[in-house]
Design an enzyme around this catalytic site. Sequence first.
Site, PDB file in Angstrom:
ATOM      1  N   HIS C 130       0.866  -1.182   0.000  1.00 40.08           N
ATOM      2  CA  HIS C 130       0.000   0.000   0.000  1.00 40.08           C
ATOM      3  C   HIS C 130       0.910   1.243   0.000  1.00 40.08           C
ATOM      4  O   HIS C 130       2.020   1.201   0.517  1.00 40.08           O
ATOM      5  CB  HIS C 130      -0.831  -0.046   1.288  1.00 40.08           C
ATOM      6  CG  HIS C 130      -1.878   1.013   1.411  1.00 40.08           C
ATOM      7  ND1 HIS C 130      -1.592   2.296   1.834  1.00 40.08           N
ATOM      8  CD2 HIS C 130      -3.213   0.980   1.185  1.00 40.08           C
ATOM      9  CE1 HIS C 130      -2.722   2.990   1.867  1.00 40.08           C
ATOM     10  NE2 HIS C 130      -3.715   2.232   1.477  1.00 40.08           N
ATOM     11  N   ASP C 207       3.437  -4.553   7.696  1.00 43.61           N
ATOM     12  CA  ASP C 207       2.249  -3.710   7.634  1.00 43.61           C
ATOM     13  C   ASP C 207       1.045  -4.607   7.868  1.00 43.61           C
ATOM     14  O   ASP C 207       0.606  -5.326   6.974  1.00 43.61           O
ATOM     15  CB  ASP C 207       2.181  -3.034   6.258  1.00 43.61           C
ATOM     16  CG  ASP C 207       0.872  -2.279   6.051  1.00 43.61           C
ATOM     17  OD1 ASP C 207       0.025  -2.277   6.960  1.00 43.61           O
ATOM     18  OD2 ASP C 207       0.710  -1.699   4.964  1.00 43.61           O
ATOM     19  N   GLN C 210      -4.162  -4.641   7.135  1.00 41.18           N
ATOM     20  CA  GLN C 210      -5.177  -5.599   6.699  1.00 41.18           C
ATOM     21  C   GLN C 210      -5.025  -6.922   7.447  1.00 41.18           C
ATOM     22  O   GLN C 210      -6.009  -7.509   7.877  1.00 41.18           O
ATOM     23  CB  GLN C 210      -5.058  -5.870   5.189  1.00 41.18           C
ATOM     24  CG  GLN C 210      -5.314  -4.679   4.289  1.00 41.18           C
ATOM     25  CD  GLN C 210      -6.760  -4.229   4.259  1.00 41.18           C
ATOM     26  OE1 GLN C 210      -7.663  -4.952   4.653  1.00 41.18           O
ATOM     27  NE2 GLN C 210      -6.981  -2.998   3.809  1.00 41.18           N
ATOM     28  N   LYS C 233      -9.868  -0.093  10.565  1.00 40.42           N
ATOM     29  CA  LYS C 233     -10.105  -1.328   9.805  1.00 40.42           C
ATOM     30  C   LYS C 233     -10.413  -2.489  10.746  1.00 40.42           C
ATOM     31  O   LYS C 233     -10.931  -3.512  10.323  1.00 40.42           O
ATOM     32  CB  LYS C 233      -8.894  -1.668   8.937  1.00 40.42           C
ATOM     33  CG  LYS C 233      -8.605  -0.606   7.878  1.00 40.42           C
ATOM     34  CD  LYS C 233      -7.661  -1.091   6.806  1.00 40.42           C
ATOM     35  CE  LYS C 233      -6.895   0.056   6.176  1.00 40.42           C
ATOM     36  NZ  LYS C 233      -7.471   0.531   4.923  1.00 40.42           N
ATOM     37  N   CYS C 371      -4.646   2.826  -3.607  1.00 39.21           N
ATOM     38  CA  CYS C 371      -3.365   3.254  -3.033  1.00 39.21           C
ATOM     39  C   CYS C 371      -2.299   2.197  -3.257  1.00 39.21           C
ATOM     40  O   CYS C 371      -1.515   1.885  -2.346  1.00 39.21           O
ATOM     41  CB  CYS C 371      -3.497   3.563  -1.547  1.00 39.21           C
ATOM     42  SG  CYS C 371      -4.526   4.989  -1.231  1.00 39.21           S
TER      43      CYS C 371
HETATM   44  C1  PLP Z   1      -2.289  -2.717   3.492  1.00 43.91           C
HETATM   45  C2  PLP Z   1      -2.543  -1.361   4.038  1.00 43.91           C
HETATM   46  N1  PLP Z   1      -1.538  -0.688   4.624  1.00 43.91           N
HETATM   47  C3  PLP Z   1      -1.710   0.534   5.164  1.00 43.91           C
HETATM   48  C4  PLP Z   1      -2.917   1.165   5.111  1.00 43.91           C
HETATM   49  C5  PLP Z   1      -3.033   2.542   5.689  1.00 43.91           C
HETATM   50  O1  PLP Z   1      -3.898   2.585   6.791  1.00 43.91           O
HETATM   51  P1  PLP Z   1      -4.385   4.001   7.284  1.00 43.91           P
HETATM   52  O2  PLP Z   1      -4.972   4.699   6.101  1.00 43.91           O
HETATM   53  O3  PLP Z   1      -5.391   3.704   8.316  1.00 43.91           O
HETATM   54  O4  PLP Z   1      -3.193   4.704   7.814  1.00 43.91           O
HETATM   55  C6  PLP Z   1      -3.996   0.507   4.486  1.00 43.91           C
HETATM   56  C7  PLP Z   1      -5.343   1.120   4.402  1.00 43.91           C
HETATM   57  O5  PLP Z   1      -5.642   2.031   3.683  1.00 43.91           O
HETATM   58  C8  PLP Z   1      -3.798  -0.770   3.941  1.00 43.91           C
HETATM   59  O6  PLP Z   1      -4.794  -1.424   3.335  1.00 43.91           O
END
Ligand code: PLP
Lengths: 150, 150, 413, 413
Positions: C130, C207, C210, C233, C371
């Site tokens: 992401h 990370d 998810q 999430k 993203c």
């Molecule tokens: C795999 C992954 N990493 C990081 C993020 C970033 O999370 P956040 O937007 O809550 O900071 C997301 C969600 O958008 C995600 O799906």
Amino acid sequence: MDDSLRELYQEVILDHSRHPRHFGPLDHASHTGEGHNPLCGDRVKIYLSVGDDGRIKDISFEGRGCAISQASASLMTDMLAGRTVAEAETLMGGFLHLVKGEDAGGLDADDRDRLNVMAGVSAFPMRVKCATLAWHTMKSALEGGVAKTE
Amino acid sequence: MDDSLRELYQEVILDHSRHPRHFGPLDHASHTGEGHNPLCGDRVKIYLSVGDDGRIKDISFEGRGCAISQASASLMTDMLAGRTVAEAETLMGGFLHLVKGEDAGGLDADDRDRLNVMAGVSAFPMRVKCATLAWHTMKSALEGGVAKTE
Amino acid sequence: MMAQTKATSPAFVPPRGDFEILARPVHGKPLAYLDSAASAQKPRRVLEAMEAFATSEYANVHRGVHHLSAVATQRYEEARETVRRFLGARSADEIVFTRNGTEAINLVASSWLAPRIEPGDEIVLTVMEHHSNIVPWHFLRERDGAVLRWVDVADDGSLGAAAVAEAIGPRTKLVAVTHMSNVLGTVSPLKAIIAAAHARGVPVLVDGCQGAVHEVVDVRELDADFYVITGHKLYGPTGIGALYAKMAHLKAMRPMLGGGEMIREVTRDKITYADPPARFEAGTPPIIESVGLAAALDYITAFDRAAVKAHELSLLSYARDAVRPFNWLRLVGDAPAKGAILSFEAEGMHAHDLATILDREGVAVRAGHHCAQPLMDRFGVVSTTRASFALYSTREDVEALVAGLEKARKILG
Amino acid sequence: MMAQTKATSPAFVPPRGDFEILARPVHGKPLAYLDSAASAQKPRRVLEAMEAFATSEYANVHRGVHHLSAVATQRYEEARETVRRFLGARSADEIVFTRNGTEAINLVASSWLAPRIEPGDEIVLTVMEHHSNIVPWHFLRERDGAVLRWVDVADDGSLGAAAVAEAIGPRTKLVAVTHMSNVLGTVSPLKAIIAAAHARGVPVLVDGCQGAVHEVVDVRELDADFYVITGHKLYGPTGIGALYAKMAHLKAMRPMLGGGEMIREVTRDKITYADPPARFEAGTPPIIESVGLAAALDYITAFDRAAVKAHELSLLSYARDAVRPFNWLRLVGDAPAKGAILSFEAEGMHAHDLATILDREGVAVRAGHHCAQPLMDRFGVVSTTRASFALYSTREDVEALVAGLEKARKILG
Ligand SMILES: Cc1ncc(COP(=O)(O)O)c(C=O)c1O
Ligand SMILES: Cc1ncc(COP(=O)(O)O)c(C=O)c1O
């Protein structure tokens, strides 16, 4: 089917998006501009050839994107060829009103009718940017020679 | 007045805090330590002179702080003078239990009685750190020679 | 296909009643919320926990002696303990609260890695990351001369531990890898990746934004160096995320943000910092949100998590089977190790048009690059349409999606 | 003194009923919550707004085409517009949402100022700043060789615009000043300070974390370059703050955090950033909190703000009069331009002991350095006790404080 959907994806739109007019690069363009919608990754490139008389001799576009953005670009190029830059701006002003569900005021009846096929977008606020991308890009091309917009 | 307040600020505590025993620097300290409570800005410095026999020949403290931290430091220095380092650690263990409202186990009756004047702190969780600051500082002084703790 | 709806009595009954919003119609149709990978809906008890806290126990934390401040501090630190337990960390001091998962990754990039980067040093990451696990490393490329080494995934979206291991070289300073891809659903072979990285002395950031939603996490068993979660999430509130990091790493990190709470002493010419985790929590933290996050984690862990996962995966396979006859539809991501995310391209239908039509049918899906632009490039697409499943998802949701796809095909196809 | 309680009918009636928590006893006593400068309590309608949003309109913002995402995006952008209106900014694009006020200041320090600092460049700040408006500048001192120039306050806590102007030299790159001191209550002569700084071409950052709560702010009239607020002190939720910055400054700022939402394009080797404010909002923002903050600002502005201020100041003067006979009590901060904060030292009574005793009487005050150690040093104290007033404060609160002080004096004095 939902009426607003039917209006959004009416035949004219789908036809423009499937068979875009004025698609492809333009040799000897006097102005080009690139537009990008970071939300969906859609891009459009506008080529313009403007004569000394301030008239758009030729216009084309390239790009990839949703039906709305492609149809809008196709419709726009179709309508702008042969117009003056001032007329293009008036049309754009009217169009921006139209897709927000406002009165397109100041356009002549024929232009209004042609643009009106895009009016269904106003029921889909998240899609308005798709519809306006080509127009904003055209404007920034005219203003900046070579420009980037979004 | 609230009973737990009466117990917290009992005469012995106030007396220790107003007239701290063993207050001031120690010449020829073998160990010193500085403690700091970042929440309130309180500080304490502990001086120890430990003999070759592992016995605390002399101990003193300097610092500024609330009644609880000052009384605790004063009481501690009063009780540790003349003890061995091992005994000091046992006392500290008991004290830490006591101020958390736990059983101080393993202390002899006299020590337990003396430390018990601080037991009222257990009803005031936000103040436990005030009570333990001097003890933690003493421990880190013994461990590190010259140390900082909080 | 519709006949299958009442086929077998499911082992896990989606707790629809906990999520008021799911019962609200959209455009006059029942809502089929298939966008939980973007953000999950919040169960009633999470909202209630926050409200109860705000109306009876709220005050600022840490700095106060008075009762409410003591209670609020206790709740905040209990929330940290709840996160510790959820992740299997050794100590609650290894949990830093952040504004979201993104900030947690940035914290590692700027406070741990940046000071250790010499020009030419490498960061290994995968093409399925992401942007939140890409951009912070790009910063180090731009500012400190780091080199990004990209690990590809297979055509089905699988990530091989060997591919990651191969990318690790003598100059690798960190491996940054997602636990689960938010587009492909691919679940990374974390244990093998971490073991391979550690064998070369390289720490690993996972990370888990998810992954932690769908998989049981044990950071100690994984031996992860850094593990990131995001509250919203996990059925929790927005405005909060958390970083787990091994204490040795936290101790070696300088602060990223400066302000109240994170200092030991400040004078006009000098400053010393508090110990972790306080060092990394500048200013008033997300106090109410911490209570909400703790309630969300309690909510999740009260279920049999294996049953939840089985339920989600059964919906995925139900959906996969249902769209198989659609030869105009191409799945993006079909790895054997895959969570409950279905991404696809539809011939002649741009994802935005598709999502707009689905929306009018009450079906909420995400359309776009999610993203994850490098991943879009990898699969040669501009965008995909994504349906993602959560513990409250149902077969009816899947059926609404499938029916919507058929409609869209009629309109656009 | 107690007789004065029912003296005159007040112009402003504190809306106690909006704040459930204020009716909850503490240690069996009515709560006198005098710690609003640390964090304010939240009115029912703020909590309701967040709950209503979460149960009927929630989704992630910006990235979605579907209905809930569109509605949530609209709410989030409406909240930005509400903040714009509250601060009098020209455009909502000049408002960046952050995790708290502290992050907003750090954003200016790291994204605007840091790249402009040459060793020896100066930052002017006052001794009454909160650590959140000190530590970010210390970072620039430690990391980039900036020099901090401290402006003193007078013995009564007043800040002179001339003193600030004098500290500005040819190498000054920024003036950072609080709108209102969280310890002294001193309100800074912002217009004069900003005019003086601008006359020398120096931008000014105003820490409005306290000021915006009590004063009507108009950033355009002030001509402030940067203005910072924090949600939880404005009767709003935790987990959100905001930075106002002139668009020209925002455009000239690099991002601080990298991730989703803040990019234009990401490839394996290249990255371009979105325009402000998105450029500074990496990852999922505090969406639910933005709705709560907007509700809080609507709540505040629905009152006659001058009447609220007069009410708060009347409590301050009531308290000041009441403690005047206590010759063992020394006020810290008694400037003519002063908001509703009463800080003091009590002879022979350490602030923590005092606060503990007051707490048992139901009186919640703050004791400590209030994240303002340089100010403590300036006044030669380790800590103070602070009572702070909000729109819900009453004369009864003051009376409970005064009675508590008398008790404490009996126990400790
Ligand atoms: C795999 C992954 N990493 C990081 C993020 C970033 O999370 P956040 O937007 O809550 O900071 C997301 C969600 O958008 C995600 O799906
Ligand atoms: C004057 C002042 N500035 C900044 C802050 C920091 O605000 P926050 O902790 O919400 O980031 C505070 C509050 O603690 C404050 O009183």
